[in-house]
Design a protein around this motif. Structure first.
Motif, PDB file in Angstrom:
ATOM      1  N   UNK A 156       0.816  -1.227   0.000  1.00  0.00           N
ATOM      2  CA  UNK A 156       0.000   0.000   0.000  1.00  0.00           C
ATOM      3  C   UNK A 156       0.844   1.269   0.000  1.00  0.00           C
ATOM      4  N   UNK A 157       0.361   2.263  -0.747  1.00  0.00           N
ATOM      5  CA  UNK A 157       0.970   3.585  -0.795  1.00  0.00           C
ATOM      6  C   UNK A 157      -0.095   4.624  -0.474  1.00  0.00           C
ATOM      7  N   UNK A 158       0.287   5.778   0.035  1.00  0.00           N
ATOM      8  CA  UNK A 158      -0.707   6.844   0.235  1.00  0.00           C
ATOM      9  C   UNK A 158      -1.252   7.299  -1.113  1.00  0.00           C
ATOM     10  N   UNK A 159      -2.516   7.759  -1.121  1.00  0.00           N
ATOM     11  CA  UNK A 159      -3.109   8.209  -2.383  1.00  0.00           C
ATOM     12  C   UNK A 159      -2.275   9.295  -3.048  1.00  0.00           C
ATOM     13  N   UNK A 160      -1.569  10.084  -2.239  1.00  0.00           N
ATOM     14  CA  UNK A 160      -0.745  11.152  -2.796  1.00  0.00           C
ATOM     15  C   UNK A 160       0.422  10.660  -3.623  1.00  0.00           C
ATOM     16  N   UNK A 161       0.713   9.357  -3.552  1.00  0.00           N
ATOM     17  CA  UNK A 161       1.804   8.812  -4.354  1.00  0.00           C
ATOM     18  C   UNK A 161       1.447   8.739  -5.833  1.00  0.00           C
ATOM     19  N   UNK A 162       0.154   8.758  -6.137  1.00  0.00           N
ATOM     20  CA  UNK A 162      -0.296   8.718  -7.530  1.00  0.00           C
ATOM     21  C   UNK A 162      -0.559  10.135  -8.019  1.00  0.00           C
ATOM     22  N   UNK A 163      -0.173  10.464  -9.233  1.00  0.00           N
ATOM     23  CA  UNK A 163      -0.464  11.796  -9.765  1.00  0.00           C
ATOM     24  C   UNK A 163      -1.966  12.069  -9.760  1.00  0.00           C
ATOM     25  N   UNK A 164      -2.352  13.312  -9.545  1.00  0.00           N
ATOM     26  CA  UNK A 164      -3.769  13.681  -9.557  1.00  0.00           C
ATOM     27  C   UNK A 164      -4.226  14.130 -10.934  1.00  0.00           C
ATOM     28  N   UNK A 165      -3.280  14.308 -11.844  1.00  0.00           N
ATOM     29  CA  UNK A 165      -3.634  14.763 -13.183  1.00  0.00           C
ATOM     30  C   UNK A 165      -2.660  14.183 -14.197  1.00  0.00           C
ATOM     31  N   UNK A 166      -3.210  13.777 -15.350  1.00  0.00           N
ATOM     32  CA  UNK A 166      -2.402  13.265 -16.457  1.00  0.00           C
ATOM     33  C   UNK A 166      -2.690  14.160 -17.663  1.00  0.00           C
ATOM     34  N   UNK A 167      -1.857  15.166 -17.853  1.00  0.00           N
ATOM     35  CA  UNK A 167      -2.097  16.094 -18.956  1.00  0.00           C
ATOM     36  C   UNK A 167      -1.826  15.438 -20.299  1.00  0.00           C
ATOM     37  N   UNK A 168      -0.929  14.468 -20.303  1.00  0.00           N
ATOM     38  CA  UNK A 168      -0.643  13.705 -21.512  1.00  0.00           C
ATOM     39  C   UNK A 168      -0.962  12.245 -21.245  1.00  0.00           C
ATOM     40  N   UNK A 169      -1.331  11.536 -22.280  1.00  0.00           N
ATOM     41  CA  UNK A 169      -1.790  10.152 -22.125  1.00  0.00           C
ATOM     42  C   UNK A 169      -0.699   9.284 -21.530  1.00  0.00           C
ATOM     43  N   UNK A 170      -1.074   8.544 -20.499  1.00  0.00           N
ATOM     44  CA  UNK A 170      -0.154   7.603 -19.874  1.00  0.00           C
ATOM     45  C   UNK A 170      -0.530   6.187 -20.302  1.00  0.00           C
ATOM     46  N   UNK A 171       0.397   5.414 -20.827  1.00  0.00           N
ATOM     47  CA  UNK A 171       0.084   4.030 -21.200  1.00  0.00           C
ATOM     48  C   UNK A 171      -0.123   3.197 -19.950  1.00  0.00           C
ATOM     49  N   UNK A 172      -1.194   2.426 -19.895  1.00  0.00           N
ATOM     50  CA  UNK A 172      -1.463   1.578 -18.741  1.00  0.00           C
ATOM     51  C   UNK A 172      -1.803   0.166 -19.201  1.00  0.00           C
TER      52      UNK A 172
END
Length: 251
Positions: free
Chosen positions: A186-202
Motif C-alpha cells: 500500500x501507498x498513500x493516495x498522494x503517491x499517484x499523480x492527480x492529473x495526467x495532462x498527456x496520455x499515460x500508457x497503462x
C-alpha cells in the motif's frame, strides 16, 4: 512531461499522408475540459491515433452547452476543415495550433445534425499522437489503454495497435485507497499523480474486468509503468460510462 509520440519503426509517411484531409473527431469532456479524438482507420492517410485537449470558440461552446442543458447525452463529433493530420504532430517543426470545423450532434453519416458551423478549435495540448501501421504485430504487447485527465475525472482510450482493432473511450475514476507499489504494498493516495495532462500508457488487469472492451460498472486494476517523472504504481479504476465505441472503421 511531453506528449507521447509514436511512429512505426521503418514506416515513413507517404506524400498522400502529407497532403490529404482529415476525418471526423469525437468530442467529449465536461465544461471544465474538452477533448477531441481523431477517428482513425488503418488506411493512409487516416492511420493516426490522436487525442487533443482543445478550447472551442464562443460559437462552439454555446452550441455544446445548449445541447447539454436540454439533456442530450449522446456523442458529438467535429468535422474539421481539410488539412494533413500530420500537422498536429507535436514533434513537427511548426505544429498546427488551431483549425475550423462543424460541430455535429451525432455523426453526420449516421443521421447527425450540424449545430454550429465555422467553429474554431484551439489546441491546448496534444495528449497523444501515434501513427498506425496495419502490419505491425502487437499481439504480445502488454499496453492496453491510454489514461488522461484528472484522477476524479479520468478518461481511458483503447490503445489501437494491430489490425483488426476498435476505438473506445470511457469515463473512469481512480478509486481512493487502492494505490500500491508494483509489488502490491500500500501507498498513500498522494503517491499517484492527480492529473495526467498527456496520455499515460497503462495495462489493465482483472478485478471484475471481463474483456478488452470496457463496460460501465467494471472495476479493473491499472498498472502505471515507471516514467522519468514518477515511479510505477498500481491502482483500481472504476469505469463510469462509455462515451464512444467504433469497430467498423478499424476492421
Amino acid at each position: 512531461m511531453s506528449a507521447i509520440h509514436i511512429r512505426a519503426p521503418g514506416h515513413h509517411r507517404s506524400a498522400m499522408a502529407a497532403s490529404a484531409g482529415t476525418r471526423g473527431m469525437v468530442v467529449f469532456g465536461t465544461g471544465l475540459d474538452c477533448y477531441l479524438s481523431y477517428r482513425p482507420s488503418f488506411d493512409a492517410p487516416h492511420n493516426f491515433q490522436v487525442l487533443l485537449a482543445v478550447d472551442f470558440d464562443e460559437r462552439g461552446g454555446r452550441a455544446l452547452g445548449a445541447d447539454r442543458r436540454v439533456g442530450f447525452t449522446e456523442v458529438h463529433t467535429f468535422e474539421p476543415e481539410e488539412f494533413p493530420i500530420a500537422e498536429l504532430d507535436p514533434a513537427g517543426a511548426h505544429p498546427r495550433t488551431s483549425f475550423r470545423g462543424t460541430l455535429i450532434r451525432g455523426r453526420r453519416e449516421r443521421g447527425g445534425i450540424p449545430v454550429a458551423n465555422d467553429v474554431v478549435a484551439t489546441v491546448r495540448r496534444v495528449v497523444y499522437f501515434a501513427e498506425l501501421a496495419a502490419d505491425r504485430d502487437h499481439r504480445n504487447a502488454m499496453l492496453t489503454h491510454l489514461c488522461f485527465g484528472r484522477s476524479d475525472r479520468m478518461y481511458l482510450a483503447h490503445h489501437i495497435s494491430s489490425k483488426p482493432s476498435f476505438e473506445q473511450i470511457v469515463a473512469a475514476r481512480l478509486i481512493p485507497g487502492t494505490v500500491t507499489d508494483m509489488l502490491g504494498e500500500p501507498l498513500p493516495d498522494g503517491a499517484a499523480p492527480t492529473e495526467f495532462q498527456h496520455a499515460q500508457p497503462i495495462i489493465l488487469g482483472p478485478r471484475e474486468f471481463t474483456g478488452i472492451r470496457l463496460r460501465a460498472g467494471e472495476l479493473a486494476v491499472a498498472a502505471f509503468p515507471s516514467t522519468p517523472a514518477a515511479a510505477g504504481f498500481l491502482a483500481d479504476i472504476g469505469i463510469e460510462r462509455q462515451i464512444y465505441l467504433e469497430v467498423a472503421d478499424l476492421t
